[in-house]
Write a protein that holds these residues in place. Structure first.
Motif, PDB file in Angstrom:
ATOM      1  N   ALA A 170       3.303 -11.577  -7.592  1.00 22.16           N
ATOM      2  CA  ALA A 170       3.649 -10.171  -7.827  1.00 22.16           C
ATOM      3  C   ALA A 170       2.407  -9.321  -8.054  1.00 22.16           C
ATOM      4  CB  ALA A 170       4.573 -10.058  -9.042  1.00 22.16           C
ATOM      5  N   ARG A 171       2.381  -8.152  -7.406  1.00 24.16           N
ATOM      6  CA  ARG A 171       1.248  -7.234  -7.536  1.00 24.16           C
ATOM      7  C   ARG A 171       1.740  -5.792  -7.656  1.00 24.16           C
ATOM      8  NH1 ARG A 171      -3.790  -9.057  -5.768  1.00 24.16           N
ATOM      9  NH2 ARG A 171      -4.470  -6.971  -6.389  1.00 24.16           N
ATOM     10  N   SER A 172       0.988  -4.988  -8.412  1.00 27.13           N
ATOM     11  CA  SER A 172       1.284  -3.565  -8.554  1.00 27.13           C
ATOM     12  C   SER A 172       0.578  -2.784  -7.451  1.00 27.13           C
ATOM     13  CB  SER A 172       0.769  -3.047  -9.902  1.00 27.13           C
ATOM     14  OG  SER A 172       1.267  -3.823 -10.950  1.00 27.13           O
ATOM     15  N   VAL A 173       1.312  -1.919  -6.772  1.00 26.26           N
ATOM     16  CA  VAL A 173       0.755  -1.140  -5.669  1.00 26.26           C
ATOM     17  C   VAL A 173       0.770   0.336  -6.048  1.00 26.26           C
ATOM     18  CG1 VAL A 173       0.949  -0.603  -3.211  1.00 26.26           C
ATOM     19  CG2 VAL A 173       1.717  -2.832  -4.071  1.00 26.26           C
ATOM     20  N   PRO A 174      -0.414   0.985  -6.109  1.00 23.92           N
ATOM     21  CA  PRO A 174      -0.456   2.390  -6.510  1.00 23.92           C
ATOM     22  C   PRO A 174       0.072   3.313  -5.414  1.00 23.92           C
ATOM     23  CG  PRO A 174      -2.653   1.636  -5.904  1.00 23.92           C
ATOM     24  CD  PRO A 174      -1.752   0.422  -5.847  1.00 23.92           C
ATOM     25  N   ARG A 175       0.559   4.462  -5.825  1.00 25.88           N
ATOM     26  CA  ARG A 175       1.213   5.406  -4.901  1.00 25.88           C
ATOM     27  C   ARG A 175       0.291   5.837  -3.765  1.00 25.88           C
ATOM     28  NH1 ARG A 175       5.833   9.711  -6.400  1.00 25.88           N
ATOM     29  NH2 ARG A 175       6.141  10.470  -4.287  1.00 25.88           N
ATOM     30  N   GLU A 176      -1.026   5.874  -4.019  1.00 30.79           N
ATOM     31  CA  GLU A 176      -1.969   6.293  -2.980  1.00 30.79           C
ATOM     32  C   GLU A 176      -1.832   5.426  -1.725  1.00 30.79           C
ATOM     33  OE1 GLU A 176      -3.067   5.563  -6.171  1.00 30.79           O
ATOM     34  OE2 GLU A 176      -2.989   7.676  -6.746  1.00 30.79           O
ATOM     35  N   LEU A 177      -1.367   4.206  -1.869  1.00 31.33           N
ATOM     36  CA  LEU A 177      -1.295   3.298  -0.720  1.00 31.33           C
ATOM     37  C   LEU A 177       0.078   3.282  -0.049  1.00 31.33           C
ATOM     38  CD1 LEU A 177      -3.314   0.219  -2.096  1.00 31.33           C
ATOM     39  CD2 LEU A 177      -4.132   2.179  -0.794  1.00 31.33           C
ATOM     40  N   TRP A 178       1.045   3.999  -0.587  1.00 32.52           N
ATOM     41  CA  TRP A 178       2.414   3.895  -0.057  1.00 32.52           C
ATOM     42  C   TRP A 178       2.560   4.508   1.329  1.00 32.52           C
ATOM     43  CZ3 TRP A 178       5.856   5.551  -4.860  1.00 32.52           C
ATOM     44  CH2 TRP A 178       5.594   4.656  -5.917  1.00 32.52           C
ATOM     45  N   ASP A 179       1.835   5.618   1.582  1.00 31.27           N
ATOM     46  CA  ASP A 179       2.051   6.349   2.832  1.00 31.27           C
ATOM     47  C   ASP A 179       1.720   5.508   4.064  1.00 31.27           C
ATOM     48  OD1 ASP A 179       3.236   8.631   2.126  1.00 31.27           O
ATOM     49  OD2 ASP A 179       1.535   9.963   2.524  1.00 31.27           O
ATOM     50  N   GLU A 180       0.647   4.742   3.982  1.00 31.43           N
ATOM     51  CA  GLU A 180       0.224   3.954   5.150  1.00 31.43           C
ATOM     52  C   GLU A 180       0.860   2.573   5.194  1.00 31.43           C
ATOM     53  OE1 GLU A 180      -3.842   3.398   6.392  1.00 31.43           O
ATOM     54  OE2 GLU A 180      -4.372   5.405   5.700  1.00 31.43           O
ATOM     55  N   ALA A 181       1.518   2.189   4.112  1.00 31.72           N
ATOM     56  CA  ALA A 181       1.986   0.793   4.014  1.00 31.72           C
ATOM     57  C   ALA A 181       3.176   0.527   4.930  1.00 31.72           C
ATOM     58  CB  ALA A 181       2.352   0.479   2.572  1.00 31.72           C
ATOM     59  N   LEU A 182       3.233  -0.691   5.440  1.00 29.62           N
ATOM     60  CA  LEU A 182       4.357  -1.134   6.267  1.00 29.62           C
ATOM     61  C   LEU A 182       5.078  -2.282   5.589  1.00 29.62           C
ATOM     62  CD1 LEU A 182       2.901  -1.390   9.909  1.00 29.62           C
ATOM     63  CD2 LEU A 182       3.990   0.579   8.809  1.00 29.62           C
ATOM     64  N   LEU A 183       6.374  -2.381   5.890  1.00 32.84           N
ATOM     65  CA  LEU A 183       7.120  -3.594   5.598  1.00 32.84           C
ATOM     66  C   LEU A 183       7.213  -4.314   6.936  1.00 32.84           C
ATOM     67  CD1 LEU A 183       9.848  -1.850   3.435  1.00 32.84           C
ATOM     68  CD2 LEU A 183       7.833  -3.085   2.623  1.00 32.84           C
ATOM     69  N   ALA A 184       6.378  -5.325   7.109  1.00 35.91           N
ATOM     70  CA  ALA A 184       6.185  -5.920   8.434  1.00 35.91           C
ATOM     71  C   ALA A 184       7.048  -7.154   8.599  1.00 35.91           C
ATOM     72  CB  ALA A 184       4.715  -6.273   8.638  1.00 35.91           C
ATOM     73  N   PHE A 185       7.728  -7.210   9.748  1.00 33.69           N
ATOM     74  CA  PHE A 185       8.509  -8.403  10.071  1.00 33.69           C
ATOM     75  C   PHE A 185       7.995  -9.113  11.317  1.00 33.69           C
ATOM     76  CE2 PHE A 185      10.988  -4.540  11.178  1.00 33.69           C
ATOM     77  CZ  PHE A 185      10.870  -4.586  12.554  1.00 33.69           C
ATOM     78  N   ALA A 186       6.961  -8.552  11.954  1.00 31.27           N
ATOM     79  CA  ALA A 186       6.446  -9.197  13.162  1.00 31.27           C
ATOM     80  C   ALA A 186       4.936  -9.075  13.218  1.00 31.27           C
ATOM     81  CB  ALA A 186       7.071  -8.585  14.413  1.00 31.27           C
TER      82      ALA A 186
END
Lengths: 378, 219
Positions: A170-186
């Motif tokens: 488990a890791r904490s992810v700051p809001r600054e990184l949310w815009d570019e982040a993906l939930l990747a399935f492939a």
């Protein structure tokens, strides 16, 4: 197995999935005995010297896990989103695939890449200096689209990303990184490999590998970081004065020469192709400079297209070798103007005991017989 | 206007109203309806994290003595009889005063900033590979024992949500939040060195013996 020329080969469909040529048998991930506590929490390194271009074949993507690689049935899997949201929701993989899907080319680099060489050079192979580095086309949905569906409440500032592995990593992810982040399935056109988090992983472009939580089954939105063991006791950078830096998340500008290198010595006099990889968690690579004399003089390498943000960039430079000793170095510059530091420059603001985030310039010593050694210069 | 005689006029009006309503929803929340709502009970079953400030600690408690017994059964095989560590498995105590030296020992006692994260980590990751296998009482007991052998609490300590929030770890103030400085190189192209270069250190030539992972070796 070997076929004589002009004779019948393997029947069509002999390997329904496909496999490399039997002559490429040595091109595999490798791990180091005694580096980490057990086979369940360990790292297997990508054979960078054997690769061309910028994409890492899925079977060679470096592996790092904290309790082994689980096999998770996607039919019984869901991503749960809760916490500071208006609508806590669970998404099956099929649910996620109904949302807008994007594909992006990004590297993933472990924060511990090159960590074995902070104090002195210890690994005489590019696989073990920089092999916690891979690059793929990742496909998935945007984190922000999923959070939008759930509706963020006021105060939403951090999220906890939790894996479904045996360490519930488990890791904490700051809001600054949310815009570019993906939930990747492939990755690279097929479903994620188990070692890369099948059926779903977080992808935070440019951030340290360990933030890209694999087997991602839960996102909890909160107003503060959690400060889990994996972001305090580990993955925090200890300094000379005994304090430790939290959330040093961006993988700084970096590069390494993969040809020649300890695994790829020079065997003939004459013209050769120098080649390597450069990358930065801040954006695109702007330039890579090469030195043949240990940093006295430099010349720019050619960058091979495509040059993409937060992605590996391949560079080349032809050179002539007549058996003289050489001290090879590469130095990357990114589009934000960050210049890859020498070891001495790095130690002006970092500590050799911080374990993580070593982006120092690496030196390969080419011997008169063409063998290549990993050295540190003064 | 929408009496039974004038019904024909009402069809476009109704369609328009429906279209406007739908497009409004589409702009506000496209793809609304994807995903299954989670009930409070479903969330409670998976929301097992504990934050640094103790948020999320469950009810229950456990003592140092109970923890000592459990440690011997469930932890000592890897972490050592006295929590001294074994092989590459980390020590769970000691290291006080080493963080600013050249041989820092990062243990619970010397390094970890918050006691509730000890509970969180045991719960999610220990024993190795068995997430969420211990009961809350067992985890409280192990946390109490580990804090005690690090000299942070007395031997009559009982760990609970309340008591763990009150524990002050020795290295509480040892962590720095961003922004952090970044190291920068210099983009010089000609005559960039005043002296040298001199080879200061060289890696051992062979990786044999420590390097593994050829296909033949993999089970």
């Amino acid at each position: 197995m070997q076929h004589a020329p002009f004779q019948p080969g393997m029947p069509v469909g002999e390997h329904p999935y496909g496999a490399p040529s039997p002559f490429m048998r040595g091109v595999v991930r490798r791990w180091l005995r005694g580096m980490l506590p057990s086979r369940l929490t360990n790292v297997a390194f990508t054979p960078l010297a054997e690769l061309e271009g910028i994409i890492t074949p899925n079977g060679l993507h470096f592996e790092r896990s904290h309790a082994g690689t689980p096999h998770i049935d996607p039919a019984r899997f869901s991503l749960k989103v809760h916490g500071l949201v208006d609508r806590p929701l669970a998404f099956s993989i099929d649910d996620l695939k109904r949302l807008p899907v994007v594909s992006r080319f990004h590297f993933i680099e472990c924060a511990g890449n090159n960590s074995l060489n902070w104090r002195r050079p210890t690994t005489n192979a590019v696989q073990f200096t920089h092999g916690m580095l891979s690059c793929s086309e990742w496909t998935g949905v945007r984190l922000r689209d999923v959070l939008h569906l759930c509706g963020l409440k006021p105060g939403a500032r951090w999220l906890l990303a939790e894996g479904a592995d045996g360490a519930a990593y488990a890791r904490s992810v700051p809001r600054e990184l949310w815009d570019e982040a993906l939930l990747a399935f492939a990755q690279n056109g097929e479903a994620l490999r188990p070692e890369q988090g099948f059926p779903l992983r977080l992808l935070t472009p440019g951030a340290e590998g360990s933030l890209n939580v694999k087997w991602l089954h839960r996102l909890e939105v909160g107003d503060k970081p959690w400060l889990t063991r994996e972001e305090t006791a580990r993955y925090a950078d200890l300094q000379d004065d005994g304090t430790a830096r939290l959330f040093t998340l961006v993988q700084e500008v970096n590069s390494v020469i993969t040809l020649p290198c300890p695994e790829k010595p020079l065997r003939k006099h004459g013209t050769h192709r120098l080649s390597g990889l450069a990358w930065s968690g801040h954006g695109r690579i702007a330039a890579v400079d090469i030195s043949f004399d240990g940093g006295r003089n430099w010349q720019p390498a050619q960058l091979e297209e495509p040059v993409l943000p937060k992605c590996l960039t391949r560079f080349h430079l032809p050179f002539t070798w007549r058996g003289e000793e050489m001290l090879l170095q590469s130095r990357a510059v990114d589009e934000k103007g960050n210049v890859q530091p020498t070891h001495a420059e790095n130690l002006r603001v970092k500590s050799a005991k911080q374990v993580y985030h070593n982006n120092s310039i690496t030196t390969w010593r080419v011997m008169p017989d063409g063998e290549v050694r990993h050295v540190r210069l003064a | 206007m929408c009496g039974w005689r004038e019904w024909i006029w009402c069809i476009p009006a109704t369609v328009a109203v429906v279209l406007v309503a739908n497009s409004g929803a589409a702009q506000e929340r496209p793809y609304a309806g994807i995903g299954t709502p989670l009930s409070a009970a479903e969330i409670a079953a998976i929301d097992r994290d504990v934050r640094f400030d103790g948020d999320g600690l469950p009810t229950g408690s456990g003592t140092v003595a109970e923890g000592e017994e459990l440690y011997a059964e469930r932890c000592a095989a890897c972490h050592g009889e006295f929590a001294e560590g074994s092989g590459r498995t980390p020590a769970l105590l000691g290291g006080e005063g080493t963080l600013a030296t050249d041989a820092p020992a990062r243990t619970i006692g010397s390094f970890w900033p918050y006691a509730p994260t000890v509970f969180d980590y045991i719960r999610r990751a220990m024993p190795e590979g068995h997430a969420f296998s211990l009961t809350s009482g067992e985890i409280f007991a192990l946390t109490a024992f580990l804090l005690h052998i690090n000299g942070i609490v007395e031997d009559d300590f009982s760990a609970s949500a309340e008591s763990l929030k009150g524990v002050r770890m020795p290295n509480r103030d040892g962590f720095v939040m961003p922004p952090h400085p970044t190291a920068q190189g210099t983009r010089c192209m000609q005559n960039c060195r005043k002296e040298g270069p001199r080879i200061a250190a060289e890696a051992p030539v062979t990786m044999e013996g420590i390097m593994t992972g050829d296909r033949e070796e993999q089970p």
